[in-house]
Enzyme design. Structure first.
Site, PDB file in Angstrom:
ATOM      1  N   CYS A 227       4.475  55.867  -0.264  1.00 30.88           N
ATOM      2  CA  CYS A 227       3.053  56.206  -0.092  1.00 30.88           C
ATOM      3  C   CYS A 227       2.401  55.311   0.975  1.00 30.88           C
ATOM      4  CB  CYS A 227       2.354  56.139  -1.437  1.00 30.88           C
ATOM      5  SG  CYS A 227       0.915  57.217  -1.465  1.00 30.88           S
TER       6      CYS A 227
ATOM      7  N   HIS B  76       5.380  58.418  -5.497  1.00 30.65           N
ATOM      8  CA  HIS B  76       5.559  57.107  -6.161  1.00 30.65           C
ATOM      9  C   HIS B  76       6.779  57.117  -7.083  1.00 30.65           C
ATOM     10  CE1 HIS B  76       1.799  54.818  -5.313  1.00 30.65           C
ATOM     11  NE2 HIS B  76       1.378  56.024  -4.977  1.00 30.65           N
TER      12      HIS B  76
ATOM     13  N   GLU C  90       8.315  54.820  -8.385  1.00 31.18           N
ATOM     14  CA  GLU C  90       8.294  53.724  -9.371  1.00 31.18           C
ATOM     15  C   GLU C  90       7.472  54.097 -10.606  1.00 31.18           C
ATOM     16  OE1 GLU C  90       6.443  54.068  -6.852  1.00 31.18           O
ATOM     17  OE2 GLU C  90       4.488  53.123  -7.098  1.00 31.18           O
TER      18      GLU C  90
HETATM   19  N1  GLN Z   1      -4.393  56.768   0.312  1.00 25.60           N
HETATM   20  C1  GLN Z   1      -3.648  55.554   0.451  1.00 25.60           C
HETATM   21  C2  GLN Z   1      -3.624  55.080   1.886  1.00 25.60           C
HETATM   22  O1  GLN Z   1      -3.961  55.773   2.771  1.00 25.60           O
HETATM   23  C3  GLN Z   1      -2.228  55.704  -0.035  1.00 25.60           C
HETATM   24  C4  GLN Z   1      -2.220  55.984  -1.494  1.00 25.60           C
HETATM   25  C5  GLN Z   1      -1.035  55.464  -2.220  1.00 25.60           C
HETATM   26  O2  GLN Z   1      -0.326  54.578  -1.768  1.00 25.60           O
HETATM   27  N2  GLN Z   1      -0.873  55.961  -3.417  1.00 25.60           N
HETATM   28  O3  GLN Z   1      -3.265  53.988   2.135  1.00 25.60           O
END
Ligand code: GLN
Length: 190
Positions: A79, A172, A174
């Site tokens: 992410c 994610h 994890e």
């Molecule tokens: N929206 C977050 C970002 O742009 C990422 C979200 C996440 O890591 N769950 O950094």
């Protein structure tokens, strides 16, 4: 035993540590660049890419990380971690490590309330569908030649990829009990 660092500046680092330990790796939180020494791999967790990026810059991670990445150091970015590893990011200035030749759009699915789960087919993890959790996630809009797409949404959008020893996921891994994604990453670590 494989020694894996988890960047612990902000975000979901504890869950990665728990998952990696469950798989028999020695997982350690990394808060300072010196702690990158002696690692076999690194995880950059989800969280807020602007915040993690700023802290990385502030604590002086960028130069030592770039050096490691140039040397085929295995790294998993999930992410926000994927955003920080991408070569091109729409919606974020500076701080990108450019470790994987993909173009990523931040907050691509919308706001926090547009977070969702999806069952993905991820061939490198076997036949069983993989339940993926997307939290204000980015998506991948373009991939370079050397990049292998590991997973797509039903509409074809890539959401996980690998180039060399750099692995990224928009979701994610994890946050569920399914450890196959981490296991796959560990299989790339010597
Ligand atoms: N929206 C977050 C970002 O742009 C990422 C979200 C996440 O890591 N769950 O950094």
């Amino acid at each position: 035993m494989k020694r894996i660092g988890v960047l612990a500046l902000q975000g979901a680092f504890v869950e990665h540590i728990v998952m990696l330990r469950r798989l028999g790796a020695e997982a350690v939180p990394v808060r300072l660049p010196e702690e990158l020494e002696g690692l076999d791999g690194l995880v950059i967790p989800g969280g807020e890419s602007t915040t993690i990026g700023k802290l990385m810059h502030l604590y002086g991670f960028n130069a030592s990380l770039q050096r490691l990445l140039a040397d085929r150091f295995p790294v998993l970015g999930t992410c926000a971690g994927m955003i920080l590893l991408a070569k091109h990011v729409i919606g974020l200035k500076g701080y990108s490590l450019g470790a994987i030749d993909i173009k990523v759009r931040r907050n691509a699915f919308g706001r926090q309330v547009d977070s969702f789960e999806a069952d993905l087919q991820i061939p490198v993890l076997g036949d069983r569908l993989y339940r993926a959790v997307f939290i204000r996630a980015p998506w991948i809009e373009g991939v370079g030649r050397g990049v292998e797409v590991l997973a797509r949404l039903l509409d074809g959008k890539p959401v996980a990829a690998r180039e060399g020893n750099t692995v990224v996921a928009a979701f994610h891994p994890e946050l569920t009990g399914d450890s196959r994604f981490h296991n796959y990453f560990l299989s790339l670590v010597d």
